[in-house]
Design a protein around this motif. Structure first.
Motif, PDB file in Angstrom:
ATOM      1  N   VAL A 218      -8.247 -31.860  34.988  1.00 28.59           N
ATOM      2  CA  VAL A 218      -8.803 -33.183  34.631  1.00 28.59           C
ATOM      3  C   VAL A 218      -7.774 -34.271  34.919  1.00 28.59           C
ATOM      4  O   VAL A 218      -8.099 -35.325  35.470  1.00 28.59           O
ATOM      5  CB  VAL A 218      -9.273 -33.201  33.155  1.00 28.59           C
ATOM      6  N   TRP A 219      -6.529 -34.013  34.590  1.00 27.17           N
ATOM      7  CA  TRP A 219      -5.461 -34.976  34.886  1.00 27.17           C
ATOM      8  C   TRP A 219      -5.260 -35.103  36.395  1.00 27.17           C
ATOM      9  O   TRP A 219      -5.117 -36.204  36.912  1.00 27.17           O
ATOM     10  CB  TRP A 219      -4.170 -34.551  34.186  1.00 27.17           C
ATOM     11  N   VAL A 220      -5.260 -33.974  37.106  1.00 23.15           N
ATOM     12  CA  VAL A 220      -5.110 -34.001  38.572  1.00 23.15           C
ATOM     13  C   VAL A 220      -6.245 -34.805  39.191  1.00 23.15           C
ATOM     14  O   VAL A 220      -6.023 -35.634  40.072  1.00 23.15           O
ATOM     15  CB  VAL A 220      -5.064 -32.569  39.156  1.00 23.15           C
ATOM     16  N   ALA A 221      -7.468 -34.588  38.737  1.00 21.12           N
ATOM     17  CA  ALA A 221      -8.624 -35.306  39.279  1.00 21.12           C
ATOM     18  C   ALA A 221      -8.508 -36.808  39.033  1.00 21.12           C
ATOM     19  O   ALA A 221      -8.918 -37.612  39.865  1.00 21.12           O
ATOM     20  CB  ALA A 221      -9.915 -34.765  38.661  1.00 21.12           C
ATOM     21  N   TRP A 222      -7.923 -37.180  37.901  1.00 21.20           N
ATOM     22  CA  TRP A 222      -7.707 -38.604  37.606  1.00 21.20           C
ATOM     23  C   TRP A 222      -6.669 -39.186  38.563  1.00 21.20           C
ATOM     24  O   TRP A 222      -6.808 -40.307  39.047  1.00 21.20           O
ATOM     25  CB  TRP A 222      -7.260 -38.758  36.154  1.00 21.20           C
ATOM     26  N   LYS A 223      -5.620 -38.408  38.868  1.00 19.77           N
ATOM     27  CA  LYS A 223      -4.547 -38.888  39.746  1.00 19.77           C
ATOM     28  C   LYS A 223      -4.958 -38.929  41.214  1.00 19.77           C
ATOM     29  O   LYS A 223      -4.591 -39.857  41.939  1.00 19.77           O
ATOM     30  CB  LYS A 223      -3.310 -37.986  39.623  1.00 19.77           C
ATOM     31  N   GLU A 224      -5.667 -37.926  41.659  1.00 17.22           N
ATOM     32  CA  GLU A 224      -6.034 -37.829  43.073  1.00 17.22           C
ATOM     33  C   GLU A 224      -7.192 -38.768  43.388  1.00 17.22           C
ATOM     34  O   GLU A 224      -8.132 -38.865  42.617  1.00 17.22           O
ATOM     35  CB  GLU A 224      -6.410 -36.387  43.431  1.00 17.22           C
ATOM     36  N   GLN A 225      -7.121 -39.421  44.523  1.00 18.64           N
ATOM     37  CA  GLN A 225      -8.116 -40.434  44.874  1.00 18.64           C
ATOM     38  C   GLN A 225      -9.288 -39.883  45.684  1.00 18.64           C
ATOM     39  O   GLN A 225     -10.399 -40.379  45.569  1.00 18.64           O
ATOM     40  CB  GLN A 225      -7.444 -41.573  45.639  1.00 18.64           C
ATOM     41  N   SER A 226      -9.066 -38.871  46.506  1.00 19.66           N
ATOM     42  CA  SER A 226     -10.141 -38.401  47.389  1.00 19.66           C
ATOM     43  C   SER A 226     -10.854 -37.191  46.799  1.00 19.66           C
ATOM     44  O   SER A 226     -10.250 -36.353  46.126  1.00 19.66           O
ATOM     45  CB  SER A 226      -9.592 -38.058  48.775  1.00 19.66           C
ATOM     46  N   LEU A 227     -12.138 -37.099  47.109  1.00 20.67           N
ATOM     47  CA  LEU A 227     -12.936 -35.969  46.653  1.00 20.67           C
ATOM     48  C   LEU A 227     -12.420 -34.679  47.269  1.00 20.67           C
ATOM     49  O   LEU A 227     -12.335 -33.653  46.588  1.00 20.67           O
ATOM     50  CB  LEU A 227     -14.410 -36.178  47.013  1.00 20.67           C
ATOM     51  N   ALA A 228     -12.040 -34.717  48.531  1.00 18.69           N
ATOM     52  CA  ALA A 228     -11.536 -33.520  49.211  1.00 18.69           C
ATOM     53  C   ALA A 228     -10.281 -32.990  48.509  1.00 18.69           C
ATOM     54  O   ALA A 228     -10.144 -31.781  48.294  1.00 18.69           O
ATOM     55  CB  ALA A 228     -11.240 -33.819  50.672  1.00 18.69           C
TER      56      ALA A 228
ATOM     57  N   ARG B 172      -9.415 -33.508  45.383  1.00 22.33           N
ATOM     58  CA  ARG B 172      -9.815 -33.008  44.065  1.00 22.33           C
ATOM     59  C   ARG B 172     -10.405 -31.604  44.174  1.00 22.33           C
ATOM     60  O   ARG B 172     -10.069 -30.725  43.370  1.00 22.33           O
ATOM     61  CB  ARG B 172     -10.826 -33.950  43.424  1.00 22.33           C
ATOM     62  N   VAL B 173     -11.269 -31.394  45.147  1.00 18.92           N
ATOM     63  CA  VAL B 173     -11.891 -30.078  45.340  1.00 18.92           C
ATOM     64  C   VAL B 173     -10.826 -29.041  45.695  1.00 18.92           C
ATOM     65  O   VAL B 173     -10.806 -27.938  45.140  1.00 18.92           O
ATOM     66  CB  VAL B 173     -13.001 -30.134  46.411  1.00 18.92           C
TER      67      VAL B 173
ATOM     68  N   SER C 133      -7.642 -24.398  44.066  1.00 21.61           N
ATOM     69  CA  SER C 133      -6.289 -23.833  43.992  1.00 21.61           C
ATOM     70  C   SER C 133      -5.898 -23.490  42.559  1.00 21.61           C
ATOM     71  O   SER C 133      -5.360 -22.406  42.294  1.00 21.61           O
ATOM     72  CB  SER C 133      -5.270 -24.816  44.574  1.00 21.61           C
ATOM     73  N   ILE C 134      -6.168 -24.387  41.634  1.00 18.50           N
ATOM     74  CA  ILE C 134      -5.791 -24.171  40.232  1.00 18.50           C
ATOM     75  C   ILE C 134      -6.598 -23.024  39.633  1.00 18.50           C
ATOM     76  O   ILE C 134      -6.045 -22.166  38.937  1.00 18.50           O
ATOM     77  CB  ILE C 134      -5.942 -25.473  39.410  1.00 18.50           C
TER      78      ILE C 134
END
Length: 109
Positions: free
Chosen positions: A59-69, A71-72, A77-78
């Motif tokens: 959830v934190w990574v998704a907030w930090k990362e800007q692109s959908l690719a 995030r996916v 990976s996680i």
């Protein structure tokens, strides 16, 4: 603090690679998945706990990362690599700032 965190996550990723390699050389993951041990309540509780932690970190990574690719890619990976992927993400963030810099860019957008 940045040097300490870099060292910590280097230890995490190396120890996880080591213990995963060792475990894989002792027993195939597919064999473990079919073993009676896999149905042990504490094994199940530990796995549920670990995967909720992976999702919370994501959830934190998704907030930090800007692109959908991105995030996916990080989500997959996680979920598949757990702490190895989490340590890799943290090392990427920690090596993007100077050793004597602020931690603000690591933990914020």
């Amino acid at each position: 603090m940045i040097l300490f965190l870099r060292g910590l996550f280097i230890i995490v990723i190396l120890s996880m690679i080591g213990v995963t390699g060792w475990a894989g050389s002792q027993q195939a993951l597919s064999a473990f998945a079919q073993s009676p041990t896999m149905r042990d309540p504490w094994v199940i509780a530990t796995l549920v706990d670990a995967y909720w932690a992976f999702i919370a970190f994501f959830v934190w990574v998704a907030w930090k990362e800007q692109s959908l690719a991105s995030r996916v890619l990080w989500f997959v990976s996680i979920i598949l690599l757990g702490n190895m992927a989490m340590a890799a993400y943290m090392l990427r963030e920690l090596f993007a700032v100077p050793a004597n810099g602020s931690l603000d860019p690591v933990f914020t957008r």
